[in-house]
Design an enzyme around this catalytic site. Structure first.
Site, PDB file in Angstrom:
ATOM      1  N   LYS A  84       0.848  -1.193   0.000  1.00  0.00           N
ATOM      2  CA  LYS A  84       0.000   0.000   0.000  1.00  0.00           C
ATOM      3  C   LYS A  84       0.882   1.241   0.000  1.00  0.00           C
ATOM      4  CE  LYS A  84      -3.812   2.070   2.668  1.00  0.00           C
ATOM      5  NZ  LYS A  84      -4.686   1.868   3.863  1.00  0.00           N
TER       6      LYS A  84
ATOM      7  N   ASP B 267     -16.151  -1.404   2.936  1.00  0.00           N
ATOM      8  CA  ASP B 267     -14.961  -1.245   2.087  1.00  0.00           C
ATOM      9  C   ASP B 267     -13.664  -1.455   2.863  1.00  0.00           C
ATOM     10  OD1 ASP B 267     -16.668  -0.659   0.062  1.00  0.00           O
ATOM     11  OD2 ASP B 267     -16.319   1.500   0.068  1.00  0.00           O
TER      12      ASP B 267
ATOM     13  N   ASN C 265     -12.755  -7.020  -0.608  1.00  0.00           N
ATOM     14  CA  ASN C 265     -13.301  -6.425   0.602  1.00  0.00           C
ATOM     15  C   ASN C 265     -14.734  -6.921   0.791  1.00  0.00           C
ATOM     16  OD1 ASN C 265     -15.174  -4.681  -0.821  1.00  0.00           O
ATOM     17  ND2 ASN C 265     -13.493  -3.243  -1.200  1.00  0.00           N
TER      18      ASN C 265
ATOM     19  N   ASP D 151      -7.295  -0.392   7.200  1.00  0.00           N
ATOM     20  CA  ASP D 151      -7.348   1.059   6.996  1.00  0.00           C
ATOM     21  C   ASP D 151      -7.565   1.810   8.308  1.00  0.00           C
ATOM     22  OD1 ASP D 151      -6.937   0.909   4.247  1.00  0.00           O
ATOM     23  OD2 ASP D 151      -9.055   0.645   3.833  1.00  0.00           O
TER      24      ASP D 151
ATOM     25  N   ASP E  68     -13.652   4.503  11.380  1.00  0.00           N
ATOM     26  CA  ASP E  68     -13.994   4.540   9.950  1.00  0.00           C
ATOM     27  C   ASP E  68     -14.410   3.155   9.466  1.00  0.00           C
ATOM     28  OD1 ASP E  68     -14.387   5.687   7.466  1.00  0.00           O
ATOM     29  OD2 ASP E  68     -12.305   5.414   6.826  1.00  0.00           O
TER      30      ASP E  68
END
Length: 570
Positions: free
Chosen positions: A202, A349, A306, A367, A345
């Site tokens: 990433k 996704d 995902n 994430d 968050d």
């Protein structure tokens, strides 16, 4: 009880606790939670009926000879549990042939654990039973996390420290703040496996931060919260990374994204970079680019899809798959809360799936760029001005966060905010639209909805999950279950006797709960290396789910989950 007897008990149990507290500790190395690895799949995906799980597995795991078990975990379970048993006849078996017990046939001794603990009524006091529960947690935690996968994959030294150590494939995904490429390492014994591109790298987009390793790590440190290792390749001394001590670290967990390493380097020119993210490129690659020369790179396991992509491709998930997915998310949130970290968050996704087991997906939370992980906070942040960041996706922001107004004494409390987001995602997992997504005229708003506005799950879904999701989505966080109890509710549904969940049946005693936990522990420890297709085995993600449960299990929390299930049952 005489003073002499009391003193004897204090010395006996105090010595045991001190020995256990110091056993296996490495000076200077903080303890981490660890989970069992080798497992095999289950054929049936149907929901477990009345005591079916225990009927299939009780004592079956005790009868199998020659099964290779992690020796240290076996020692802890047998030694420590039997040391708590007062009957010398039963516990004497251990001392007669300790070598055979630990390295040969452990089946009789594992059976003895169950008999000695509860079968003869020798452990009658609640504190003794809680002690057995503690031993279970210890035995599971002795199994090192890096044995879940290929050990080479978990060794930081085997991970490249800069981009020269990688071969890049195609881009996998792109978001607003990063792009992910499939990669393979150029080191011997390729880290990650035998496929052509077994890992993912990433690359964060850097528009404003100067091209300096320390500055980049400081600005993007949230992304690195689950990372075990930081590499710094451009002249930054180790002592300058002391700022990382200000940030909480999230220990490894099966339901948290597996990050292998983190490093900074110069942004390269990669496939489709000018098409996918031209603005993030530095001017040395694209004169019209607005990005800086250096950025942060995160090496992680490669995940197939995902959760959103996975659900879009499914006509309908089986009930068991849905329940396992929900339980995995709750276990991941419980792990974060236990370490005072809030994701802030959570959405479909940001939940990645390992689909290597064809029958059961393994879900991980990823994430962490919006997470709350500073050591100066304890899941609670002073909210004195609108400039203070609340988190990421506003559609799935808990009502106590999104509706909070700033003030001199105002605080943002994140203890149950991620739990609320899991409740909303739960509707997607069970086949319904997320009630907080969609057209503004139809969707619910987390700022203004009422508890009565929440939709109900289909009648084909057991009522317990309809009540659970609605509980997690209560506007008042004080009325929600905590993450650990909510996860226990799902674990009990999956593995516990169904009679325990019924109001009409007798509430199980602590002894019965301990017997169940011992059987689960023995099953996880003993089925290492069993061939796939055995009718008594579970899928790999299911074994991990049981292991995470046993690593944190407490009798009081199981009792609380059962009480919630039975008292509120419709």
């Amino acid at each position: 009880m005489s003073l002499r007897a009391i003193g004897g008990k204090l010395i006996k149990h105090g010595t045991t606790l001190i020995k256990q507290a110091n056993r296996g500790k490495v000076p200077g190395k903080p303890p981490t939670r660890a989970i069992c690895h080798s497992v095999a799949p289950l054929k049936s995906a149907a929901p477990v009926r009345e005591s079916e799980f225990l009927q299939r597995n009780k004592y079956y795991v005790f009868r199998n000879l020659g099964i290779q078990v992690t020796q240290k975990a076996r020692r802890v379970l047998i030694e420590d549990v039997l040391n708590r048993v007062g009957n010398k006849k039963e516990s004497g078996v251990l001392h007669k042939s300790p070598r055979n017990s630990f390295f040969g046939n452990s089946a009789p001794l594992l059976s003895l654990v169950g008999v000695a603990a509860v079968g003869q009524g020798l452990l009658t006091k609640d504190e003794e039973l809680e002690g057995v529960c503690w031993e279970i947690r210890q035995s599971m935690s002795k199994i090192q996390w890096n044995r879940m996968f290929n050990p080479a994959q978990n060794t930081a030294e085997n991970s490249p420290m800069n981009l020269e150590g990688f071969t890049f494939g195609k881009p996998i995904a792109k978001g607003a703040n990063a792009v992910v490429y499939e990669v393979a390492t150029n080191v011997p014994n390729n880290v990650g496996g035998s496929t052509e591109f077994p890992l993912a790298l990433k690359m964060m987009f850097n528009y404003d931060i100067q091209s300096n390793s320390l500055a980049i790590l400081k600005a993007m440190h949230r992304e690195t919260v689950p990372a075990p290792v930081y590499f710094n390749c451009h002249g930054i001394a180790d002592y300058e990374l002391s700022f990382l001590n200000m940030t909480r670290h999230l220990p490894p967990h099966p339901n948290i994204v597996k990050i292998l390493s983190v490093f900074t380097d110069y942004i390269p020119e990669l496939e489709k970079c000018r098409e996918m993210y031209p603005a993030a490129l530095p001017k040395r690659i694209d004169p019209a680019g607005e990005g800086r020369n250096m950025s942060l790179f995160i090496l992680m396991n490669r995940y197939e899809k995902n959760l959103q992509e996975f659900l879009d491709l499914q006509d309908e998930l089986s009930l068991r798959t849905s329940v396992v997915l929900l339980t995995q998310l709750l276990e991941g949130v419980a792990h974060m809360v236990a370490h005072n970290i809030a994701h802030r968050d959570l959405k479909a996704d940001n939940i990645l799936l390992d689909l290597s087991d064809a029958k059961t997906p393994l879900a991980v939370i990823s994430d962490f760029g919006c997470c709350l992980a500073e050591k100066s906070t304890d899941l609670s942040v002073s909210y004195t001005t609108f400039d203070i960041e609340k988190g990421g996706n506003t559609a799935l922001m808990a009502p106590e966060i999104i509706s909070k107004k700033p003030g001199p004494f105002s605080k943002l409390n994140y203890h149950k905010s991620d739990l609320w987001a899991v409740g909303a995602i739960g509707f997607e997992i069970f086949g319904l639209p997320n009630p907080f997504y969609g057209d503004k005229t139809v969707r619910l708003s987390s700022m203004s909805y009422s508890d009565e506005d929440l939709p109900s799950l289909p009648q084909s879904v057991p009522a317990i999950f309809n009540r659970l999701l609605k509980n997690l989505l209560r506007r008042d966080p004080g009325e929600r279950l905590n993450a650990e109890i909510a996860a226990n509710v799902c674990q009990l549904f999956l593995w516990g006797p169904s009679s325990w969940l019924a109001n009409a049946s007798k509430f199980p005693s602590y002894g019965e709960i301990v017997e169940w936990l011992l059987n689960l522990t023995a099953k996880v420890l003993c089925e290492s290396g069993r061939k796939q297709g055995n009718r008594h085995s579970l899928t790999y993600p299911e074994y991990l789910l049981i292991s995470t449960f046993l690593c944190r299990v407490k009798l009081q929390n199981i009792k609380a989950a059962l009480a919630w299930i039975r008292d509120d049952e419709i």
